[in-house]
Design an enzyme around this catalytic site. Structure first.
Site, mmCIF file in Angstrom:
data_model
loop_
_atom_site.group_PDB
_atom_site.id
_atom_site.type_symbol
_atom_site.label_atom_id
_atom_site.label_comp_id
_atom_site.label_asym_id
_atom_site.label_seq_id
_atom_site.Cartn_x
_atom_site.Cartn_y
_atom_site.Cartn_z
ATOM 1 N N SER A 64 8.218 -3.351 -1.240
ATOM 2 C CA SER A 64 7.397 -3.786 -2.382
ATOM 3 C C SER A 64 7.572 -5.268 -2.698
ATOM 4 O O SER A 64 7.920 -5.643 -3.811
ATOM 5 C CB SER A 64 7.731 -2.946 -3.622
ATOM 6 O OG SER A 64 7.505 -1.582 -3.371
ATOM 7 N N ARG A 99 4.026 9.412 -10.201
ATOM 8 C CA ARG A 99 3.643 9.436 -11.617
ATOM 9 C C ARG A 99 2.878 10.715 -11.978
ATOM 10 O O ARG A 99 2.985 11.229 -13.082
ATOM 11 C CB ARG A 99 2.784 8.223 -11.966
ATOM 12 C CG ARG A 99 3.500 6.895 -11.936
ATOM 13 C CD ARG A 99 2.611 5.766 -12.429
ATOM 14 N NE ARG A 99 3.218 4.466 -12.175
ATOM 15 C CZ ARG A 99 2.901 3.668 -11.162
ATOM 16 N NH1 ARG A 99 1.943 4.037 -10.303
ATOM 17 N NH2 ARG A 99 3.512 2.524 -10.996
ATOM 18 N N TRP A 112 -22.740 -27.508 -18.082
ATOM 19 C CA TRP A 112 -23.136 -26.616 -16.996
ATOM 20 C C TRP A 112 -21.953 -26.493 -16.041
ATOM 21 O O TRP A 112 -21.566 -27.452 -15.384
ATOM 22 C CB TRP A 112 -24.362 -27.162 -16.262
ATOM 23 C CG TRP A 112 -25.647 -26.874 -16.966
ATOM 24 C CD1 TRP A 112 -26.264 -27.640 -17.906
ATOM 25 C CD2 TRP A 112 -26.465 -25.717 -16.786
ATOM 26 N NE1 TRP A 112 -27.415 -27.040 -18.336
ATOM 27 C CE2 TRP A 112 -27.572 -25.849 -17.659
ATOM 28 C CE3 TRP A 112 -26.387 -24.577 -15.979
ATOM 29 C CZ2 TRP A 112 -28.580 -24.893 -17.742
ATOM 30 C CZ3 TRP A 112 -27.386 -23.628 -16.062
ATOM 31 C CH2 TRP A 112 -28.467 -23.784 -16.933
ATOM 32 N N CYS A 135 2.487 -12.765 0.287
ATOM 33 C CA CYS A 135 1.733 -13.985 -0.023
ATOM 34 C C CYS A 135 2.635 -15.097 -0.554
ATOM 35 O O CYS A 135 2.284 -16.276 -0.487
ATOM 36 C CB CYS A 135 0.644 -13.689 -1.054
ATOM 37 S SG CYS A 135 -0.540 -12.427 -0.527
ATOM 38 N N ARG A 180 -28.321 -22.981 -10.018
ATOM 39 C CA ARG A 180 -29.627 -23.568 -10.360
ATOM 40 C C ARG A 180 -30.276 -24.199 -9.132
ATOM 41 O O ARG A 180 -31.474 -24.013 -8.866
ATOM 42 C CB ARG A 180 -29.450 -24.627 -11.453
ATOM 43 C CG ARG A 180 -29.151 -24.091 -12.834
ATOM 44 C CD ARG A 180 -28.951 -25.210 -13.831
ATOM 45 N NE ARG A 180 -30.171 -25.996 -14.026
ATOM 46 C CZ ARG A 180 -30.238 -27.085 -14.798
ATOM 47 N NH1 ARG A 180 -29.146 -27.519 -15.407
ATOM 48 N NH2 ARG A 180 -31.361 -27.727 -14.946
ATOM 49 N N ASN A 196 -2.658 -3.119 -2.701
ATOM 50 C CA ASN A 196 -2.197 -2.447 -3.919
ATOM 51 C C ASN A 196 -3.250 -1.497 -4.470
ATOM 52 O O ASN A 196 -2.933 -0.405 -4.952
ATOM 53 C CB ASN A 196 -1.807 -3.499 -4.967
ATOM 54 C CG ASN A 196 -0.414 -4.043 -4.737
ATOM 55 O OD1 ASN A 196 0.579 -3.388 -5.037
ATOM 56 N ND2 ASN A 196 -0.332 -5.242 -4.186
ATOM 57 N N ALA A 251 0.819 -1.204 0.000
ATOM 58 C CA ALA A 251 0.000 0.000 0.000
ATOM 59 C C ALA A 251 0.860 1.264 0.000
ATOM 60 O O ALA A 251 0.623 2.188 -0.781
ATOM 61 C CB ALA A 251 -0.939 -0.002 1.205
#
Length: 462
Positions: A47, A28, A444, A51, A452, A315, A18
């Site tokens: 950075s 930027r 399906w 995970c 369904r 992110n 973050a």
């Protein structure tokens, strides 16, 4: 705003997803002549993919640096003043400044800001019990944590590991330790592993873990960790058993790292995370922003704030914050709680609410579970898949989906995540125009078979 400087100063606390996404996006949109950026990170890395740590520990990822998306040198080359091994210890909101301490030298200094981003992440939960801080007991949240665990594994003669907790981190670390040749026992407080699933689906994960040779101990509370004379861990103790251990990994979960924010009087939610508006601005504070694992986010299904520590969210938070600081406009509307993981070749996915979540917020629902296959049944290597779906009573609105199966199962949860975000009913889902060919799914798709069945059960309950 401090008018003594010709340009604004953005201070970022936290150098991972973050924080550095926010810094990079702001850069930027605004050059160094308009915006000075100073970022503080108490660890050695920036950075990176937290995970990916279990896969690095387990040997699937052989090089630690492959988990790093952008190095400190790359950030600095883009005129981001990154200060590693520097921990922010105090926020002075009235003076618009932060106190930082050099971790190695202890030297302290104050840095003023015009805009502040808090991206302090989360910390592994360490139980309040004897031995929890002993040598050989590890939480795994950062690359520094992962490196410390690897150092322990390489320096430990014994091959007995105990993982405390069976959430995402616990399950993934158990597999990683099995891959490294350890005898692994998982001690789990819940009735089944993966409390992010309903117990009937967690049972499928239990079976897969035992199939890997992992010893699962459910409904067990750890009461203390025993140590040897040299201070190293030697066993984990529950109410009625003792499990020898040469290394212990804590997979109990994480809490938002918000001690700084709390001390400064910033608003926290029921789970201890910072509260923000949709622009990721801290509520009630015009020039303070927060994102990542230290914040709470809106659950679009339940309508309540939740703490969901995922890199995908972090992110996105950073992009939103950086865009707004850079003069643009962006919002983060919320989440539906989508996550996917694996144990060996078993894929585990969920999105939306579990049964107990729906009960907690007062929703009545219908629940269905179906068995299907990943491909057409006659096509080679078709593998079994179990799909559970919750739909709201009367309205049929989709509330949640859980999927456990082999190859091709996990990412099917994305169908349900989109349907949840769109507020679709189970009946509306049955008409979705999904791709079909025998190598990819039955005629399906399993998610639509569940839809369904759910739609029929809702209709039958009217």
């Amino acid at each position: 705003m401090n008018m003594s400087r010709a340009r604004e100063r953005l201070v970022v606390i936290g150098g991972d997803a973050a924080g550095m996404s926010a810094a990079s996006q702001a850069r930027r949109l605004k050059g160094p002549d308009e915006l000075e950026i100073v970022a503080f990170e108490r660890g050695h890395f920036t950075s990176y993919s937290a995970c990916g740590i279990p896969y690095w520990v387990g040997g699937d990822v052989t090089d630690r640096d492959r988990l790093i998306a952008r190095t400190p040198e790359e950030h600095r080359a883009r005129d981001i003043g990154l200060r590693l091994r520097t921990e922010v210890t105090e926020l002075d909101l009235d003076g618009q400044r932060v106190r930082a301490r050099d971790v190695d030298t202890g030297e302290e200094s104050w840095t003023s800001y015009d805009q502040l981003v808090i991206a302090t992440g989360a910390r592994p939960i360490r139980p309040d019990m004897p031995g929890a801080d002993a040598a050989g007991v590890h939480g795994v949240q950062t690359l520094d944590d992962g490196q410390a665990l690897l150092d322990t594994l390489e320096g430990t003669r014994g091959r007995r590991a105990v993982v405390v907790g069976a959430g995402y981190i616990g399950v993934e670390m158990a597999e990683a330790l099995i891959n490294r040749g350890y005898d692994v026992t998982v001690v789990n407080r819940g009735s089944e592993p993966m409390s992010t699933l309903d117990p009937d689906m967690g049972c499928l994960v239990h079976e897969a873990m035992e199939g890997l040779g992992i010893t699962m101990v459910n409904d067990a509370e750890v009461t203390k960790i025993l140590t040897s004379e040299d201070g190293r861990v030697r066993a984990v103790v529950t109410q009625d058993r003792e499990f020898p251990a040469d290394v212990v990994v804590l997979g109990i979960g994480v809490r938002p790292e918000t001690a700084l924010a709390q001390a400064a009087g910033l608003p926290l939610g029921p789970h201890g995370g910072l509260l923000t508006d949709r622009s990721m601005r801290v509520r009630g504070h015009e020039n303070i922003w927060a994102g990542g694992d230290c914040v709470e986010v809106l659950d679009l299904v339940s309508g309540q704030d939740r703490h969901i520590p995922l890199g995908t969210h972090a992110n996105k938070h950073g992009q939103v914050i950086g865009t707004n600081i850079g003069g643009g406009y962006a919002t983060f509307p919320g989440v539906v709680g989508t996550a996917v993981s694996k144990v060996c070749d078993l894929e585990i996915a969920r999105t939306g609410l579990r049964e107990k979540d729906a009960h907690r917020v007062g929703l009545r629902f219908e629940s269905v579970t179906i068995e299907s296959t990943s491909r057409a049944g006659y096509y080679p290597n078709a593998s079994p898949m179990t799909v559970k779906m919750l739909a709201e009573h009367r309205t049929g609105r989709l509330l949640g989906v859980q999927i456990v199966g082999r190859e091709g199962a996990g990412k099917r949860v994305d169908i349900a995540a989109v349907a949840l975000t769109a507020g679709m009913t189970a009946e509306q889902m049955t008409t979705l125009d999904l791709g079909y060919a025998p190598p990819f799914s039955p005629v399906w798709d399993p998610v639509l078979v569940a839809a369904r069945k759910a739609a029929a059960k809702v209709l039958g309950s009217l």
